[in-house]
Design an enzyme around this catalytic site. Structure first.
Site, mmCIF file in Angstrom:
data_model
loop_
_atom_site.group_PDB
_atom_site.id
_atom_site.type_symbol
_atom_site.label_atom_id
_atom_site.label_comp_id
_atom_site.label_asym_id
_atom_site.label_seq_id
_atom_site.Cartn_x
_atom_site.Cartn_y
_atom_site.Cartn_z
ATOM 1 N N LYS A 1 0.842 -1.206 0.000
ATOM 2 C CA LYS A 1 0.000 0.000 0.000
ATOM 3 C C LYS A 1 0.876 1.254 0.000
ATOM 4 O O LYS A 1 0.586 2.233 -0.677
ATOM 5 C CB LYS A 1 -0.949 -0.030 1.203
ATOM 6 C CG LYS A 1 -2.093 -1.021 0.975
ATOM 7 C CD LYS A 1 -2.864 -1.376 2.206
ATOM 8 C CE LYS A 1 -3.814 -2.544 1.883
ATOM 9 N NZ LYS A 1 -4.482 -3.111 3.041
ATOM 10 N N GLN B 1 -5.031 -1.877 9.177
ATOM 11 C CA GLN B 1 -4.862 -3.209 8.591
ATOM 12 C C GLN B 1 -5.461 -4.283 9.507
ATOM 13 O O GLN B 1 -5.127 -4.357 10.685
ATOM 14 C CB GLN B 1 -3.365 -3.472 8.361
ATOM 15 C CG GLN B 1 -3.077 -4.760 7.637
ATOM 16 C CD GLN B 1 -3.609 -4.769 6.205
ATOM 17 O OE1 GLN B 1 -3.394 -3.842 5.440
ATOM 18 N NE2 GLN B 1 -4.315 -5.821 5.847
ATOM 19 N N ASP C 1 -11.627 2.084 3.256
ATOM 20 C CA ASP C 1 -11.918 0.658 3.107
ATOM 21 C C ASP C 1 -13.419 0.426 2.939
ATOM 22 O O ASP C 1 -13.859 -0.656 2.566
ATOM 23 C CB ASP C 1 -11.469 -0.099 4.372
ATOM 24 C CG ASP C 1 -10.147 -0.825 4.171
ATOM 25 O OD1 ASP C 1 -9.811 -1.113 3.010
ATOM 26 O OD2 ASP C 1 -9.473 -1.111 5.175
#
Ligand code: NAP
Length: 285
Positions: free
Chosen positions: A53, A97, A120
């Site tokens: 990322k 994460q 997300d």
């Protein structure tokens, strides 16, 4: 024999679009897009995802802010960090994460992220917006799948779409997105009866189970578009999908490989969401 959908090429095209737009934002509005990535503990797979990322941010011209916290970090400490990032104007998107260490309640953390920075799209507000079709961000993997289907030139309208898997991050939002594109959608799961027959009716089959080579060619309708979301690590270290590629490619018209299919799309769509967040926060979109 199926045509292989090149996820690397489609994801490169998405990242290029994002990079071009980010450069324009910087030039015309002096805006530098920023993504904060938070990782807790030492999960090696999570470490790889976070590094990827970070690299993707660099490639599209975003600033990335990495917070690597000790495994022993408390839920309160993590919530404090999320609150700081929520208020930080340099940060347009926040990604924590997953999975988090067991002593931290993932739901509490997801709910603490400002919905405007939830790139997300896991926050209940963003999930609800997807349900009613009034969304800013789409969850990255299902959005990537839609982009791959689009790349085949397939019109989803009226097609029989079967999604295997009903997780909150893949299966359920995937079904919703196919429905929004006028597909006739069936969601299958571990309690589904006659799975093979259901799959054989699918013009578009999206598989997100997490079981290596589970869907075989005899479960696929001739000419179907097959999207394999699965990512399974075999004992020999190789990555493998949920679809048995060799038998499936003989039946499908289009199929995604693993690796090189859905995987690269997820990060590309994350970059796209972060750009959208930056524009919205600047009142541009
Ligand atoms: P998950 O939360 O474990 O959900 C798996 C789903 O598969 C569940 O809904 C489960 O049904 C269903 N299932 C399990 N066994 C089944 C069976 N025998 N027949 C029919 N359905 C069955 O997994 P996930 O997070 O959605 O991920 C699925 C796969 O996609 C994994 O391999 C994951 O690594 C991969 N993935 C890839 C990406 C990417 O970027 N490429 C992103 C996310 C996930 P029940 O609900 O009844 O238990």
């Amino acid at each position: 024999m199926a045509q292989i959908i090149d996820g690397k090429a489609v994801s490169a095209a998405v990242k290029q679009e994002v990079a071009d737009e980010a450069a324009k934002l910087k030039e015309e509005k002096g805006l530098k897009v920023g993504l904060a990535v938070v990782i807790v503990g030492n999960n090696p797979a999570s470490r790889v995802y976070v590094n990827n990322k970070k690299k993707a941010c660099e490639a599209v011209g975003f600033q990335s802010f990495e917070y690597a916290l000790e495994e022993s970090t408390t839920q309160e400490q993590l919530l404090d960090l999320v609150n700081v990032l929520n208020r930080d104007d340099r940060v347009n998107g926040i990604l924590v994460q997953l999975p988090l260490p067991k002593h931290i309640d993932e739901k509490a953390i997801i709910n603490a992220i400002s919905p405007e920075k939830d790139v997300d799209a896991f926050h209940p507000i963003n999930v609800g917006r997807i349900m009613i079709g009034d969304y800013s961000f789409l969850p990255c993997t299902p959005a990537g799948v839609m982009r791959l289907i689009e790349s085949t030139g397939t019109d989803i309208t009226g097609k029989q779409c079967v999604v295997i898997g009903r997780s909150n991050i893949v299966g359920k939002p995937q079904a919703m997105l196919l429905l929004q594109k006028n597909g006739t959608v069936t969601i299958c799961h571990s309690k589904t009866k006659n799975l093979k027959e259901v799959c054989l009716g699918a013009d578009i089959l999206v598989v997100a189970i997490g079981k290596a080579n589970f869907v075989t060619g005899d479960m696929i309708k001739e000419g179907a578009v097959v999207i394999d979301v699965g990512m399974n690590r075999l004992d020999n270290g190789k990555l493998c999908g949920d679809v048995e590629f060799e038998s499936a490619e003989k039946k499908a018209s289009f199929i995604t490989p693993v690796p090189g299919g859905v995987g690269p799309m997820t990060i590309a769509m994350l970059m796209k969401n972060t750009l959208t967040a930056a524009k919205q926060q600047a009142g541009i979109e």
